[in-house]
Design a protein around this motif. Structure first.
Motif, PDB file in Angstrom:
ATOM      1  N   ASP A 165       0.851  -1.180   0.000  1.00 24.47           N
ATOM      2  CA  ASP A 165       0.000   0.000   0.000  1.00 24.47           C
ATOM      3  C   ASP A 165       0.889   1.233   0.000  1.00 24.47           C
ATOM      4  OD1 ASP A 165      -2.512   1.364   2.260  1.00 24.47           O
ATOM      5  OD2 ASP A 165      -2.287   1.509   0.103  1.00 24.47           O
ATOM      6  N   GLY A 166       0.999   1.883  -1.193  1.00 26.70           N
ATOM      7  CA  GLY A 166       1.912   3.011  -1.292  1.00 26.70           C
ATOM      8  C   GLY A 166       1.291   4.293  -0.822  1.00 26.70           C
ATOM      9  N   GLY A 167       2.152   5.203  -0.361  1.00 24.60           N
ATOM     10  CA  GLY A 167       1.643   6.484   0.065  1.00 24.60           C
ATOM     11  C   GLY A 167       2.616   7.242   0.925  1.00 24.60           C
ATOM     12  N   ILE A 168       2.105   8.286   1.526  1.00 22.90           N
ATOM     13  CA  ILE A 168       2.895   9.155   2.398  1.00 22.90           C
ATOM     14  C   ILE A 168       2.293   9.114   3.796  1.00 22.90           C
ATOM     15  CG2 ILE A 168       3.704  11.497   2.791  1.00 22.90           C
ATOM     16  CD1 ILE A 168       3.266  12.024  -0.188  1.00 22.90           C
ATOM     17  N   THR A 169       3.120   8.897   4.768  1.00 23.11           N
ATOM     18  CA  THR A 169       2.651   8.886   6.147  1.00 23.11           C
ATOM     19  C   THR A 169       3.302  10.016   6.917  1.00 23.11           C
ATOM     20  OG1 THR A 169       4.359   7.298   6.787  1.00 23.11           O
ATOM     21  CG2 THR A 169       2.235   6.396   6.145  1.00 23.11           C
ATOM     22  N   GLN A 170       2.525  10.630   7.788  1.00 24.48           N
ATOM     23  CA  GLN A 170       3.029  11.679   8.657  1.00 24.48           C
ATOM     24  C   GLN A 170       2.681  11.325  10.100  1.00 24.48           C
ATOM     25  OE1 GLN A 170       1.509  15.241   5.838  1.00 24.48           O
ATOM     26  NE2 GLN A 170       2.657  15.927   7.631  1.00 24.48           N
ATOM     27  N   SER A 171       3.620  11.599  10.971  1.00 24.46           N
ATOM     28  CA  SER A 171       3.335  11.374  12.387  1.00 24.46           C
ATOM     29  C   SER A 171       4.039  12.427  13.221  1.00 24.46           C
ATOM     30  CB  SER A 171       3.793   9.965  12.801  1.00 24.46           C
ATOM     31  OG  SER A 171       5.188   9.827  12.626  1.00 24.46           O
ATOM     32  N   PRO A 172       3.463  12.766  14.379  1.00 21.88           N
ATOM     33  CA  PRO A 172       2.147  12.315  14.823  1.00 21.88           C
ATOM     34  C   PRO A 172       1.039  13.086  14.116  1.00 21.88           C
ATOM     35  CG  PRO A 172       3.030  13.863  16.400  1.00 21.88           C
ATOM     36  CD  PRO A 172       4.089  13.704  15.346  1.00 21.88           C
ATOM     37  N   LYS A 173      -0.205  12.711  14.356  1.00 22.27           N
ATOM     38  CA  LYS A 173      -1.317  13.438  13.762  1.00 22.27           C
ATOM     39  C   LYS A 173      -1.532  14.761  14.495  1.00 22.27           C
ATOM     40  CE  LYS A 173      -6.106  12.853  12.271  1.00 22.27           C
ATOM     41  NZ  LYS A 173      -7.262  11.921  12.185  1.00 22.27           N
ATOM     42  N   TYR A 174      -1.351  14.739  15.808  1.00 27.04           N
ATOM     43  CA  TYR A 174      -1.460  15.939  16.635  1.00 27.04           C
ATOM     44  C   TYR A 174      -0.179  16.064  17.465  1.00 27.04           C
ATOM     45  CZ  TYR A 174      -6.430  15.574  15.526  1.00 27.04           C
ATOM     46  OH  TYR A 174      -7.621  15.466  14.869  1.00 27.04           O
ATOM     47  N   LEU A 175       0.289  17.282  17.623  1.00 28.32           N
ATOM     48  CA  LEU A 175       1.522  17.525  18.372  1.00 28.32           C
ATOM     49  C   LEU A 175       1.371  18.823  19.144  1.00 28.32           C
ATOM     50  CD1 LEU A 175       4.430  16.571  18.921  1.00 28.32           C
ATOM     51  CD2 LEU A 175       5.139  17.820  16.872  1.00 28.32           C
ATOM     52  N   PHE A 176       1.796  18.765  20.393  1.00 28.99           N
ATOM     53  CA  PHE A 176       1.725  19.948  21.244  1.00 28.99           C
ATOM     54  C   PHE A 176       3.134  20.348  21.651  1.00 28.99           C
ATOM     55  CE2 PHE A 176      -2.817  19.992  21.561  1.00 28.99           C
ATOM     56  CZ  PHE A 176      -3.178  18.670  21.366  1.00 28.99           C
ATOM     57  N   ARG A 177       3.403  21.614  21.574  1.00 26.57           N
ATOM     58  CA  ARG A 177       4.746  22.102  21.874  1.00 26.57           C
ATOM     59  C   ARG A 177       4.678  23.179  22.947  1.00 26.57           C
ATOM     60  NH1 ARG A 177       8.670  25.904  18.217  1.00 26.57           N
ATOM     61  NH2 ARG A 177       7.934  27.471  19.691  1.00 26.57           N
ATOM     62  N   LYS A 178       5.589  23.103  23.850  1.00 29.59           N
ATOM     63  CA  LYS A 178       5.705  24.165  24.848  1.00 29.59           C
ATOM     64  C   LYS A 178       6.629  25.244  24.319  1.00 29.59           C
ATOM     65  CE  LYS A 178       5.002  21.154  28.863  1.00 29.59           C
ATOM     66  NZ  LYS A 178       5.601  20.630  30.125  1.00 29.59           N
ATOM     67  N   GLU A 179       6.505  26.412  24.863  1.00 30.87           N
ATOM     68  CA  GLU A 179       7.367  27.518  24.461  1.00 30.87           C
ATOM     69  C   GLU A 179       8.823  27.133  24.636  1.00 30.87           C
ATOM     70  OE1 GLU A 179       4.436  30.519  23.489  1.00 30.87           O
ATOM     71  OE2 GLU A 179       6.593  30.435  23.216  1.00 30.87           O
ATOM     72  N   GLY A 180       9.652  27.424  23.635  1.00 32.31           N
ATOM     73  CA  GLY A 180      11.086  27.172  23.737  1.00 32.31           C
ATOM     74  C   GLY A 180      11.525  25.775  23.359  1.00 32.31           C
ATOM     75  N   GLN A 181      10.571  24.918  23.021  1.00 31.53           N
ATOM     76  CA  GLN A 181      10.913  23.554  22.652  1.00 31.53           C
ATOM     77  C   GLN A 181      11.112  23.429  21.158  1.00 31.53           C
ATOM     78  OE1 GLN A 181       7.740  20.937  23.920  1.00 31.53           O
ATOM     79  NE2 GLN A 181       8.999  20.057  25.539  1.00 31.53           N
ATOM     80  N   ASN A 182      11.997  22.503  20.782  1.00 34.66           N
ATOM     81  CA  ASN A 182      12.074  22.072  19.400  1.00 34.66           C
ATOM     82  C   ASN A 182      11.241  20.801  19.258  1.00 34.66           C
ATOM     83  OD1 ASN A 182      13.954  24.079  19.082  1.00 34.66           O
ATOM     84  ND2 ASN A 182      15.690  22.719  18.734  1.00 34.66           N
TER      85      ASN A 182
END
Lengths: 117, 111
Positions: A1-18
């Motif tokens: 099954d070909g395609g493009i996958t992205q993860s995560p679907k949801y991401l939360f970042r705190k100030e100053g984080q990479n």
């Protein structure tokens, strides 16, 4: 099954984080792209890569970094220098440099929604 | 400079009607013009595409009309259905190795 996958679907970042967004494709495409989409807005190009170990800045590269160590992978890092990172991030791929009617088709992944807390 | 200009920004069409979205481009080096359909929270999906050596391409209810001399192309959705309600993006690609997108059209097909 070909395609493009992205993860995560949801991401939360705190100030100053990479944070790093993953993008993987098994379409054997040479070119890969990262876009940012803000609510109700169009697509803005962050970075793109035509070949392994090479990439170019798009229109809004400041505060972002990428790597292309493998053909199938193009991770995007949102650094603390990006002051307003809350957005929907889309990864895409396309065949590089091919001619013909199907040679330039670009396919998108399902996206990652990044929110700054 | 905006390479691809898309209009209208939003469009309301009755079920069974024709939806028409227009795009204009600047650079004559573009040689591939795709249209994408995007539902909320999803990635854009390639809908239909055309190259400048033809003036029209039809796939089911979707048709692209292309006017090379005017540097314009449009998407026509025949017999529009509520399930067609989405945001549509036009794009252009040339020998620059990147795609230029229009700003998008939000289509609402009313039952």
């Amino acid at each position: 099954d070909g395609g493009i996958t992205q993860s995560p679907k949801y991401l939360f970042r705190k100030e100053g984080q990479n944070v790093t967004l993953s993008c993987e494709q098994n379409l054997n495409h040479d070119a890969m792209y990262w876009y940012r989409q803000d609510p109700g807005q169009g697509l803005r190009l962050i970075y793109y890569s035509q070949i392994v170990n090479d990439f170019q800045k798009g229109d809004i590269a400041e505060g972002y970094s990428v790597s292309r160590e493998k053909k199938e992978s193009f991770p995007l890092t949102v650094t603390s220098a990006q002051k307003n990172p809350t957005a929907f991030y889309l990864c895409a791929s396309s065949i590089y440099g091919a001619s013909g009617s199907s040679g330039n088709e670009q396919f998108f992944g399902p996206g990652t929604r990044l929110t700054v807390l | 400079q905006q390479q691809v200009k898309q209009s209208p920004q939003s469009l309301i069409v009755q079920k069974g009607g024709i939806s028409i979205i227009n795009c204009a481009y600047e650079n004559t080096a573009f040689d591939y013009f795709p249209w994408y359909q995007q539902f909320p929270g999803k990635g854009p999906a390639l809908l239909i595409a055309i190259r400048p050596d033809v003036s029209e391409k039809k796939e089911g209810r979707f048709t692209i009309s292309f006017n090379k001399s005017a540097k314009q192309f449009s998407l026509h959705i025949m017999d529009s259905q509520p399930g067609d309600s989405a945001t549509y993006f036009c794009a252009a690609y040339g020998n620059f190795n990147k795609f230029y997108f229009g700003s998008g059209t939000k289509l609402n097909v009313k039952p």
